[in-house]
Design a protein around this motif. Structure first.
Motif, PDB file in Angstrom:
ATOM      1  N   ALA A 156       0.855  -1.203   0.000  1.00  0.00           N
ATOM      2  CA  ALA A 156       0.000   0.000   0.000  1.00  0.00           C
ATOM      3  C   ALA A 156       0.882   1.241   0.000  1.00  0.00           C
ATOM      4  O   ALA A 156       1.892   1.283   0.714  1.00  0.00           O
ATOM      5  CB  ALA A 156      -0.891  -0.012   1.234  1.00  0.00           C
ATOM      6  N   LEU A 157       0.515   2.228  -0.796  1.00  0.00           N
ATOM      7  CA  LEU A 157       1.337   3.439  -0.904  1.00  0.00           C
ATOM      8  C   LEU A 157       0.957   4.445   0.181  1.00  0.00           C
ATOM      9  O   LEU A 157      -0.216   4.575   0.548  1.00  0.00           O
ATOM     10  CB  LEU A 157       1.159   4.064  -2.288  1.00  0.00           C
ATOM     11  CG  LEU A 157       1.497   3.126  -3.462  1.00  0.00           C
ATOM     12  CD1 LEU A 157       1.380   3.859  -4.788  1.00  0.00           C
ATOM     13  CD2 LEU A 157       2.897   2.537  -3.301  1.00  0.00           C
ATOM     14  N   THR A 158       1.952   5.184   0.658  1.00  0.00           N
ATOM     15  CA  THR A 158       1.700   6.196   1.697  1.00  0.00           C
ATOM     16  C   THR A 158       1.130   7.457   1.050  1.00  0.00           C
ATOM     17  O   THR A 158       1.343   7.718  -0.146  1.00  0.00           O
ATOM     18  CB  THR A 158       2.997   6.602   2.413  1.00  0.00           C
ATOM     19  OG1 THR A 158       3.863   7.191   1.434  1.00  0.00           O
ATOM     20  CG2 THR A 158       3.684   5.428   3.059  1.00  0.00           C
ATOM     21  N   PRO A 159       0.455   8.296   1.843  1.00  0.00           N
ATOM     22  CA  PRO A 159      -0.013   9.590   1.321  1.00  0.00           C
ATOM     23  C   PRO A 159       1.142  10.428   0.762  1.00  0.00           C
ATOM     24  O   PRO A 159       0.991  11.113  -0.245  1.00  0.00           O
ATOM     25  CB  PRO A 159      -0.636  10.257   2.553  1.00  0.00           C
ATOM     26  CG  PRO A 159      -1.024   9.123   3.455  1.00  0.00           C
ATOM     27  CD  PRO A 159      -0.003   8.036   3.224  1.00  0.00           C
ATOM     28  N   VAL A 160       2.322  10.354   1.398  1.00  0.00           N
ATOM     29  CA  VAL A 160       3.485  11.132   0.905  1.00  0.00           C
ATOM     30  C   VAL A 160       3.832  10.704  -0.521  1.00  0.00           C
ATOM     31  O   VAL A 160       4.053  11.536  -1.410  1.00  0.00           O
ATOM     32  CB  VAL A 160       4.719  10.920   1.832  1.00  0.00           C
ATOM     33  CG1 VAL A 160       5.961  11.584   1.243  1.00  0.00           C
ATOM     34  CG2 VAL A 160       4.436  11.447   3.221  1.00  0.00           C
ATOM     35  N   THR A 161       3.851   9.405  -0.764  1.00  0.00           N
ATOM     36  CA  THR A 161       4.188   8.891  -2.095  1.00  0.00           C
ATOM     37  C   THR A 161       3.109   9.274  -3.105  1.00  0.00           C
ATOM     38  O   THR A 161       3.410   9.689  -4.231  1.00  0.00           O
ATOM     39  CB  THR A 161       4.334   7.357  -2.032  1.00  0.00           C
ATOM     40  OG1 THR A 161       5.454   7.051  -1.194  1.00  0.00           O
ATOM     41  CG2 THR A 161       4.553   6.760  -3.410  1.00  0.00           C
ATOM     42  N   ARG A 162       1.860   9.146  -2.703  1.00  0.00           N
ATOM     43  CA  ARG A 162       0.788   9.455  -3.652  1.00  0.00           C
ATOM     44  C   ARG A 162       0.806  10.945  -3.995  1.00  0.00           C
ATOM     45  O   ARG A 162       0.564  11.335  -5.132  1.00  0.00           O
ATOM     46  CB  ARG A 162      -0.561   8.993  -3.094  1.00  0.00           C
ATOM     47  CG  ARG A 162      -0.581   7.458  -2.969  1.00  0.00           C
ATOM     48  CD  ARG A 162      -1.861   6.923  -2.391  1.00  0.00           C
ATOM     49  NE  ARG A 162      -2.959   7.016  -3.320  1.00  0.00           N
ATOM     50  CZ  ARG A 162      -4.202   7.357  -2.982  1.00  0.00           C
ATOM     51  NH1 ARG A 162      -4.482   7.659  -1.727  1.00  0.00           N
ATOM     52  NH2 ARG A 162      -5.140   7.409  -3.881  1.00  0.00           N
ATOM     53  N   GLN A 163       1.160  11.768  -2.998  1.00  0.00           N
ATOM     54  CA  GLN A 163       1.302  13.210  -3.256  1.00  0.00           C
ATOM     55  C   GLN A 163       2.491  13.451  -4.193  1.00  0.00           C
ATOM     56  O   GLN A 163       2.401  14.201  -5.168  1.00  0.00           O
ATOM     57  CB  GLN A 163       1.511  13.934  -1.920  1.00  0.00           C
ATOM     58  CG  GLN A 163       1.612  15.453  -2.030  1.00  0.00           C
ATOM     59  CD  GLN A 163       0.317  16.083  -2.518  1.00  0.00           C
ATOM     60  OE1 GLN A 163      -0.751  15.845  -1.964  1.00  0.00           O
ATOM     61  NE2 GLN A 163       0.399  16.877  -3.594  1.00  0.00           N
ATOM     62  N   GLN A 164       3.618  12.781  -3.914  1.00  0.00           N
ATOM     63  CA  GLN A 164       4.834  12.991  -4.712  1.00  0.00           C
ATOM     64  C   GLN A 164       4.611  12.583  -6.170  1.00  0.00           C
ATOM     65  O   GLN A 164       5.121  13.219  -7.090  1.00  0.00           O
ATOM     66  CB  GLN A 164       5.989  12.178  -4.118  1.00  0.00           C
ATOM     67  CG  GLN A 164       7.344  12.574  -4.713  1.00  0.00           C
ATOM     68  CD  GLN A 164       8.387  11.471  -4.565  1.00  0.00           C
ATOM     69  OE1 GLN A 164       8.350  10.681  -3.632  1.00  0.00           O
ATOM     70  NE2 GLN A 164       9.324  11.434  -5.488  1.00  0.00           N
ATOM     71  N   ASN A 165       3.843  11.531  -6.381  1.00  0.00           N
ATOM     72  CA  ASN A 165       3.648  11.027  -7.740  1.00  0.00           C
ATOM     73  C   ASN A 165       2.412  11.602  -8.424  1.00  0.00           C
ATOM     74  O   ASN A 165       2.112  11.240  -9.569  1.00  0.00           O
ATOM     75  CB  ASN A 165       3.594   9.497  -7.721  1.00  0.00           C
ATOM     76  CG  ASN A 165       4.965   8.888  -7.414  1.00  0.00           C
ATOM     77  OD1 ASN A 165       5.934   9.616  -7.206  1.00  0.00           O
ATOM     78  ND2 ASN A 165       5.055   7.589  -7.377  1.00  0.00           N
ATOM     79  N   ALA A 166       1.719  12.517  -7.730  1.00  0.00           N
ATOM     80  CA  ALA A 166       0.478  13.084  -8.286  1.00  0.00           C
ATOM     81  C   ALA A 166       0.718  13.828  -9.601  1.00  0.00           C
ATOM     82  O   ALA A 166      -0.167  13.873 -10.464  1.00  0.00           O
ATOM     83  CB  ALA A 166      -0.184  14.010  -7.268  1.00  0.00           C
ATOM     84  N   GLY A 214      -2.076  14.230 -13.340  1.00  0.00           N
ATOM     85  CA  GLY A 214      -2.780  15.510 -13.441  1.00  0.00           C
ATOM     86  C   GLY A 214      -2.785  16.295 -12.136  1.00  0.00           C
ATOM     87  O   GLY A 214      -3.631  17.165 -11.930  1.00  0.00           O
ATOM     88  N   GLY A 215      -1.860  15.989 -11.229  1.00  0.00           N
ATOM     89  CA  GLY A 215      -1.733  16.756  -9.991  1.00  0.00           C
ATOM     90  C   GLY A 215      -2.671  16.302  -8.882  1.00  0.00           C
ATOM     91  O   GLY A 215      -2.669  16.890  -7.793  1.00  0.00           O
ATOM     92  N   ASP A 216      -3.452  15.262  -9.123  1.00  0.00           N
ATOM     93  CA  ASP A 216      -4.443  14.844  -8.131  1.00  0.00           C
ATOM     94  C   ASP A 216      -3.993  13.560  -7.414  1.00  0.00           C
ATOM     95  O   ASP A 216      -4.030  12.468  -7.998  1.00  0.00           O
ATOM     96  CB  ASP A 216      -5.784  14.606  -8.843  1.00  0.00           C
ATOM     97  CG  ASP A 216      -6.885  14.214  -7.870  1.00  0.00           C
ATOM     98  OD1 ASP A 216      -6.594  14.075  -6.659  1.00  0.00           O
ATOM     99  OD2 ASP A 216      -8.028  14.050  -8.332  1.00  0.00           O
ATOM    100  N   PRO A 217      -3.570  13.662  -6.134  1.00  0.00           N
ATOM    101  CA  PRO A 217      -3.083  12.473  -5.427  1.00  0.00           C
ATOM    102  C   PRO A 217      -4.132  11.372  -5.326  1.00  0.00           C
ATOM    103  O   PRO A 217      -3.794  10.181  -5.239  1.00  0.00           O
ATOM    104  CB  PRO A 217      -2.696  12.989  -4.030  1.00  0.00           C
ATOM    105  CG  PRO A 217      -3.160  14.387  -3.940  1.00  0.00           C
ATOM    106  CD  PRO A 217      -3.498  14.877  -5.309  1.00  0.00           C
ATOM    107  N   ASP A 218      -5.420  11.737  -5.366  1.00  0.00           N
ATOM    108  CA  ASP A 218      -6.468  10.705  -5.284  1.00  0.00           C
ATOM    109  C   ASP A 218      -6.515   9.831  -6.530  1.00  0.00           C
ATOM    110  O   ASP A 218      -7.090   8.738  -6.512  1.00  0.00           O
ATOM    111  CB  ASP A 218      -7.842  11.357  -5.069  1.00  0.00           C
ATOM    112  CG  ASP A 218      -7.947  11.905  -3.660  1.00  0.00           C
ATOM    113  OD1 ASP A 218      -7.213  11.413  -2.784  1.00  0.00           O
ATOM    114  OD2 ASP A 218      -8.713  12.862  -3.454  1.00  0.00           O
ATOM    115  N   LYS A 219      -5.947  10.326  -7.616  1.00  0.00           N
ATOM    116  CA  LYS A 219      -5.925   9.518  -8.856  1.00  0.00           C
ATOM    117  C   LYS A 219      -4.756   8.532  -8.862  1.00  0.00           C
ATOM    118  O   LYS A 219      -4.707   7.628  -9.696  1.00  0.00           O
ATOM    119  CB  LYS A 219      -5.824  10.435 -10.073  1.00  0.00           C
ATOM    120  CG  LYS A 219      -7.048  11.312 -10.293  1.00  0.00           C
ATOM    121  CD  LYS A 219      -7.291  11.514 -11.793  1.00  0.00           C
ATOM    122  CE  LYS A 219      -8.607  12.200 -12.070  1.00  0.00           C
ATOM    123  NZ  LYS A 219      -8.492  13.672 -12.071  1.00  0.00           N
TER     124      LYS A 219
END
Ligand code: GLP
Length: 271
Positions: free
Chosen positions: A156-166, A170-175
């Motif tokens: 599972a990816l951390t919020p930090v990683t999902r933010q970094q790769n957003a 398109g800039g959206d960490p939820d995607k």
């Protein structure tokens, strides 16, 4: 471990490409572990240029990527398979059948992870593994608390990683997908040589922890300290928080193994 500090991001990528090229020339059927991320794009550009100018032959090279998002098909531009085809494989004379990326669409992810481990073993193990580092301290997608002996598995990816790769979504960490298939830390440590590239001020703090801090499953990149043949190439921005800089510079300027690569800092440009 050796830490090599280059004046800027171009020269850090250039040196990384030169090292990979040297290993491939020395062993044409090299088993090369590959990484994704923005940092690597320059490295792949340089390798493609060198191949095009006749200086490199990928025809017998076999590759294994570190990781892949779960639930993103290979043909989707957000997948790491797409990234690799786009940034490297379509630009060099590699046989696509010799390139491997975990299948994030597999219905049985455990079986896919086991298959990936088996493929690496059958190839004789990885000769040179290229690594980046995430702001959460990961190598591959080995997020905090990854076991240092872990094998290829779902993570599972951390919020930090999902933010970094957003940025790639398109800039959206939820995607950004919530899970990935990644080589384990143990899988990575079995490669015969590790080469980690990190550039930019955003990596300075985590890089210093990984290289000079304690070995911990909270920062999987710190596990590279366990590896007997590991090189870390960084630019001066990423080096800002390192304490032993003078020593690292001395190594690059004086150790014989770096002799052929030193000319780079005095302006040479071809890998
Ligand atoms: C992703 C990859 C990592 C890579 C990281 C660095 O998270 N899974 O293997 O190290 O990106 O990304 P960037 O180079 O964009 O900073």
């Amino acid at each position: 471990m050796e830490v090599i500090i280059q004046p800027n991001v171009e020269q850090a990528a250039e040196l990384t490409a030169r090292l990979i090229a040297a290993r491939l020339r020395a062993k044409p059927d090299l088993v090369l572990g590959l990484a994704t991320g923005r940092t690597m794009e320059r490295v792949y550009d340089r390798l493609a240029d060198t191949q095009r100018s006749g200086g490199l032959d990928f025809s017998r090279c076999r590759t294994f990527n570190l990781d892949e998002y779960i639930g993103i098909p290979a043909e989707d531009e957000h997948s790491y398979r797409y990234y690799m085809n786009h940034h490297l494989f379509s630009r060099v004379n590699i046989d696509l059948a010799n390139t491997h990326v975990p299948d994030g669409m597999a219905t049985n992810l455990r079986a896919e992870a086991a298959r990936y481990e088996r493929l690496i073993r059958e190839a004789g193990g990885i000769d040179l593994q290229l690594l980046g580092i995430g702001e959460a301290g990961h190598i591959g997608f080995n997020e905090p608390l990854s076991a240092l002996m872990s094998r290829t598995r779902e993570k599972a990816l951390t919020p930090v990683t999902r933010q970094q790769n957003a940025g790639m979504f398109g800039g959206d960490p939820d995607k950004v997908p919530k899970r990935a298939l990644t080589m384990g830390v143990g899988t990575i440590l079995e490669a015969r040589e590790l080469l980690l590239l990190a550039t930019g001020a955003a990596k300075a703090s985590i890089l210093a922890k990984a290289v000079e801090g304690p070995i911990t499953g909270m920062i999987s990149a710190s596990a590279i300290q366990l590896h007997p043949n590991c090189k870390v190439i960084i630019d001066s921005e990423a080096a800002r928080k390192l304490k032993e800089r003078d020593y690292y510079d001395w190594i690059f300027q004086n150790e014989p193994e770096w002799q052929q690569f030193r000319a780079l800092t005095s302006g040479s440009t071809s890998p």
